[in-house]
Design an enzyme around this catalytic site. Structure first.
Site, PDB file in Angstrom:
ATOM      1  N   ARG A  37     -20.530  10.832   2.567  1.00  0.00           N
ATOM      2  CA  ARG A  37     -19.575  10.138   3.429  1.00  0.00           C
ATOM      3  C   ARG A  37     -18.584  11.153   4.013  1.00  0.00           C
ATOM      4  NH1 ARG A  37     -16.317   7.834   0.701  1.00  0.00           N
ATOM      5  NH2 ARG A  37     -17.211   7.969  -1.385  1.00  0.00           N
ATOM      6  N   TYR A  65     -26.700   9.316   7.080  1.00  0.00           N
ATOM      7  CA  TYR A  65     -26.594   9.340   5.625  1.00  0.00           C
ATOM      8  C   TYR A  65     -25.913   8.125   4.995  1.00  0.00           C
ATOM      9  CZ  TYR A  65     -26.115  10.703   0.896  1.00  0.00           C
ATOM     10  OH  TYR A  65     -26.225  10.689  -0.454  1.00  0.00           O
ATOM     11  N   LYS A  89     -20.358   0.187   2.260  1.00  0.00           N
ATOM     12  CA  LYS A  89     -18.917   0.460   2.260  1.00  0.00           C
ATOM     13  C   LYS A  89     -18.237  -0.088   3.517  1.00  0.00           C
ATOM     14  CE  LYS A  89     -19.770   2.611  -1.455  1.00  0.00           C
ATOM     15  NZ  LYS A  89     -19.216   3.062  -2.656  1.00  0.00           N
ATOM     16  N   HIS A 112     -14.236  -2.281  -5.084  1.00  0.00           N
ATOM     17  CA  HIS A 112     -15.201  -1.221  -5.389  1.00  0.00           C
ATOM     18  C   HIS A 112     -15.464  -1.244  -6.896  1.00  0.00           C
ATOM     19  CE1 HIS A 112     -16.194   3.366  -4.941  1.00  0.00           C
ATOM     20  NE2 HIS A 112     -17.272   2.627  -4.898  1.00  0.00           N
ATOM     21  N   SER A 131     -16.335   6.825  -6.488  1.00  0.00           N
ATOM     22  CA  SER A 131     -17.748   7.171  -6.316  1.00  0.00           C
ATOM     23  C   SER A 131     -18.150   8.292  -7.267  1.00  0.00           C
ATOM     24  CB  SER A 131     -17.996   7.631  -4.877  1.00  0.00           C
ATOM     25  OG  SER A 131     -17.671   6.606  -3.981  1.00  0.00           O
ATOM     26  N   CYS A 136     -18.518   8.373 -10.493  1.00  0.00           N
ATOM     27  CA  CYS A 136     -17.801   8.470 -11.778  1.00  0.00           C
ATOM     28  C   CYS A 136     -18.459   7.606 -12.843  1.00  0.00           C
ATOM     29  CB  CYS A 136     -16.346   8.059 -11.618  1.00  0.00           C
ATOM     30  SG  CYS A 136     -15.353   9.273 -10.735  1.00  0.00           S
ATOM     31  N   ASP A 175     -21.634  -1.486  -7.845  1.00  0.00           N
ATOM     32  CA  ASP A 175     -20.765  -0.793  -6.887  1.00  0.00           C
ATOM     33  C   ASP A 175     -19.720  -1.685  -6.221  1.00  0.00           C
ATOM     34  OD1 ASP A 175     -20.059   1.633  -5.562  1.00  0.00           O
ATOM     35  OD2 ASP A 175     -21.111   0.991  -3.766  1.00  0.00           O
ATOM     36  N   ARG A 207     -29.543  10.834  -3.900  1.00  0.00           N
ATOM     37  CA  ARG A 207     -29.457   9.416  -4.272  1.00  0.00           C
ATOM     38  C   ARG A 207     -30.821   8.769  -4.438  1.00  0.00           C
ATOM     39  NH1 ARG A 207     -24.065   7.021  -4.669  1.00  0.00           N
ATOM     40  NH2 ARG A 207     -22.729   8.773  -4.169  1.00  0.00           N
TER      41      ARG A 207
HETATM   42  O1  SAT Z   1     -22.530   6.888   0.309  1.00  0.00           O
HETATM   43  S1  SAT Z   1     -21.967   5.714  -0.374  1.00  0.00           S
HETATM   44  O2  SAT Z   1     -20.597   5.496   0.093  1.00  0.00           O
HETATM   45  O3  SAT Z   1     -22.730   4.535  -0.114  1.00  0.00           O
HETATM   46  C1  SAT Z   1     -21.945   5.994  -2.044  1.00  0.00           C
HETATM   47  C2  SAT Z   1     -20.608   6.285  -2.554  1.00  0.00           C
HETATM   48  O4  SAT Z   1     -19.979   7.251  -2.122  1.00  0.00           O
HETATM   49  O5  SAT Z   1     -20.145   5.533  -3.429  1.00  0.00           O
HETATM   50 MN    MN Z   2     -19.311   3.384  -4.556  1.00  0.00          MN
END
Ligand code: SAT
Ligand code: MN
Length: 599
Positions: free
Chosen positions: A81, A209, A218, A238, A260, A262, A289, A381
């Site tokens: 991100r 991405y 998100k 979140h 994210s 963690c 998530d 991922r």
């Molecule tokens: O790339 S994402 O935002 O979907 C995953 C994350 O950073 O939690």
């Molecule tokens: Mn996340």
């Protein structure tokens, strides 16, 4: 082009004139050669996968070992991100608040229209109708994502519920989130992830991405939804959602917010250690998530709006998270991991001790692990369907959500935050969440390992002024009598050599157990200036390789560190100006005042 679209659409799509004009407008700007509606039909998805294979966008993996699985490699400059290029575009700058990048909507639309202009020439434009939440649930909301990426179509098919059924559910309503995405040239100078909460719109360009382009995740389910939630009296958070079944056979539900990368996915799919399994403990996963939370009868109910997991690959293994690993064994997409050329499977750091010898790294280069380089990108991922998860909750599709007993905040902190503590009450819990801090990870571009304040793990995801967001949290607590108890955890305390003190993973159930007992008035605690802490003897460490001494160490509140912490929170609070709710300012004063007396 309007004519062309109209003619090629199945009649049922033409019934919704709002939808039709949205699609037309996007097409007029991006000028694709072709438009294809995603119906959700298996044949359609299969033929798209074939096209993606022929262009190299997707690599088909071993059909026997990983049926219907693909590897995707993002552009080298497009691996996470981009918070610096993510904008909230609302009329008043103040409404975006001090923690978001802001752009005037008119300016944003005109600039983006320029960038999108002709961006899909020579390409097909896909129209993906999708539902966040089970189709038809009172929690659920509909989005339409327009994209020129097959990777996005196939990933959205895993992460959300897509296709004809969603269009049917939408009917002639205008209530859908308009997502417009183009990879364009993947030029990072012109990469923008723009949100228009006042228009229910998201425009994302020049990225391919994950969180930048899977717009249901998100962008919609957190940034746009948090704005909608505030207006409509609910919460978009979140958070993972898990069920913990105790030996009495009753399942309680917990939602937990961590930044994210963690460990949300790991906690959500936790497998209890032997002793706990034998006693009848069990964890089931509702979500890993995002939680959409609605008040009902004074309680809070949580639902996972997603349909799959977009989890961090490195470190996921048969020991750390067998459930996640099992989830990825079919119908999954891997992004930026290692390709094992011998058997056409995937690998990443921390999967096992046998890196493949004949292999390609995440960039597609010949890779020899013996040269010491990493094969998978640290933010690589897996995208896996929730139904694959062996411990998926029977309540996963429950349209009413699950009733929450506890909310947990947490982050990565080498020092300061103890293993676990309970806030004094909801208001104090909101204070704890608002002051959350965590060391940064590879999930976003930028430096890794820097401590930053990340309120409720929503810093990059709150679609409006975060001061107003805190006020919304406080209001939810005022209006609802039976809100969950709020806790804070930190699995990441380290010793002087930098080694983690707490074993984490499956053993985290020892902490969840205390949390549930506290919710039910069955466990002791001592009152400290920051909240209620367990005594070392309140945490069951039977079968664990940790000394009482070490446990005591991670259950102490260090006076000096917390004095610094309070001063740092005061700094953090300054940026909210008069948007900071008075209750939170008072909470901070209380923390400062409690120190000399109690510690
Ligand atoms: O790339 S994402 O935002 O979907 C995953 C994350 O950073 O939690
Ligand atoms: Mn996340």
């Amino acid at each position: 082009i309007t004519e062309f679209i109209f003619n090629c659409l199945p009649w049922r799509y033409c019934m919704n004139s709002n939808l039709q004009s949205f699609v037309n407008n996007c097409a007029e700007i991006a000028k694709p050669d072709k438009i294809e509606w995603i119906t959700g039909n298996g044949d359609q998805l299969e033929s798209l996968a074939k096209i993606a294979m022929s262009t190299g966008e997707m690599i088909k993996l071993n059909e026997e070992l990983l049926p219907n699985c693909y590897l995707h490699r993002s552009a080298l400059n497009d691996v996470a991100r981009v918070e610096g290029r993510t904008y909230i575009c609302c009329r008043k700058e103040e409404d975006a608040g001090p923690t978001n990048n802001w752009m005037d909507p008119e300016k944003a639309y005109s600039m983006l229209t320029g960038i999108f202009d002709g961006a899909m020439k020579g390409r097909t434009m896909y129209v993906i109708p999708y539902s966040m939440g089970p189709i038809g649930s009172p929690f659920s909301k509909i989005g339409i994502e327009i994209t020129d990426s097959i990777y996005v179509v196939l990933s959205m098919n895993i992460m959300t519920r897509i296709g004809d059924e969603v269009v049917r559910q939408l009917g002639d309503s205008n209530d859908f989130v308009r997502g417009f995405h183009s990879k364009a040239e993947l030029n990072e100078e012109n990469r923008y992830i723009c949100h228009f909460p006042e228009d229910n719109a998201i425009w994302s360009v020049n990225s391919g991405y994950g969180g930048n382009v899977l717009l249901g995740k998100k962008c919609f389910a957190l940034r746009i939804a948090s704005y909608q939630a505030r207006n409509e009296g609910w919460m978009a958070e979140h958070m993972l959602i898990l069920g913990i079944t105790k030996p009495d056979g009753i399942t309680r539900y917990i939602a937990a917010a961590f930044p994210s990368a963690c460990g949300k996915t790991n906690l959500a799919m936790l497998i209890p250690p032997e002793g706990y399994l034998a006693k009848g403990y069990k964890i089931t996963t509702v979500g890993d998530d995002i939680a959409w939370i609605r008040p009902k009868d004074g309680y809070l109910y949580a639902l996972n709006p997603e349909n799959g997991f977009f989890g961090v690959a490195p470190g996921t293994n048969a020991k750390s998270n067998p459930n996640a690993l099992a989830s990825t064994r079919k119908n999954s997409i891997f992004t930026n991991v290692v390709l094992n050329k011998d058997n056409n499977t995937v690998w990443w750091e921390g999967m096992d001790k046998n890196p493949p010898v004949n292999a390609e790294n995440w960039k597609g280069e010949k890779w020899d692990y013996r040269d010491g380089s990493k094969g998978a990108h640290p933010n690589s991922r897996f995208t896996a369907p929730a139904v694959n998860c062996p411990c998926i909750s029977p309540e996963f599709e429950n349209p009413e959500g699950v009733r929450l007993s506890a909310i947990i905040f947490g982050g990565r902190r080498a020092r300061t935050a103890p293993l676990v503590y309970q806030s004094f009450d909801w208001e104090n819990g909101v204070f704890v969440g608002s002051a959350m801090a965590s060391e940064t990870t590879a999930a976003a571009t930028g430096a890794v390992g820097v401590l930053r304040r990340d309120p409720m793990a929503m810093l990059p995801f709150c679609g409006y002024n975060m001061g107003d967001y805190f006020a919304h949290w406080l209001e939810i607590g005022r209006k609802n009598k039976n809100v969950p108890k709020i806790f804070n955890v930190n699995w990441f305390r380290t010793d002087n050599e930098g080694k983690f003190i707490w074993p984490g993973f499956g053993d985290n159930i020892r902490v969840l157990d205390w949390i549930i007992d506290r919710c039910e008035g069955k466990a002791d605690a001592i009152e400290t200036p920051i909240g209620y802490l367990p005594r070392p003897e309140d945490i069951n460490i039977e079968g664990l390789d940790i000394s009482q001494e070490a446990l005591r160490e991670i259950l102490t509140v260090d006076k000096e560190m917390w004095r610094k912490e309070a001063a740092d929170i005061r700094e953090h609070y300054k940026k909210f100006g008069d948007k900071l709710p008075q209750e939170l300012a008072t909470q901070l004063e209380n923390l400062e005042n409690r120190h000399p007396h109690v510690l």
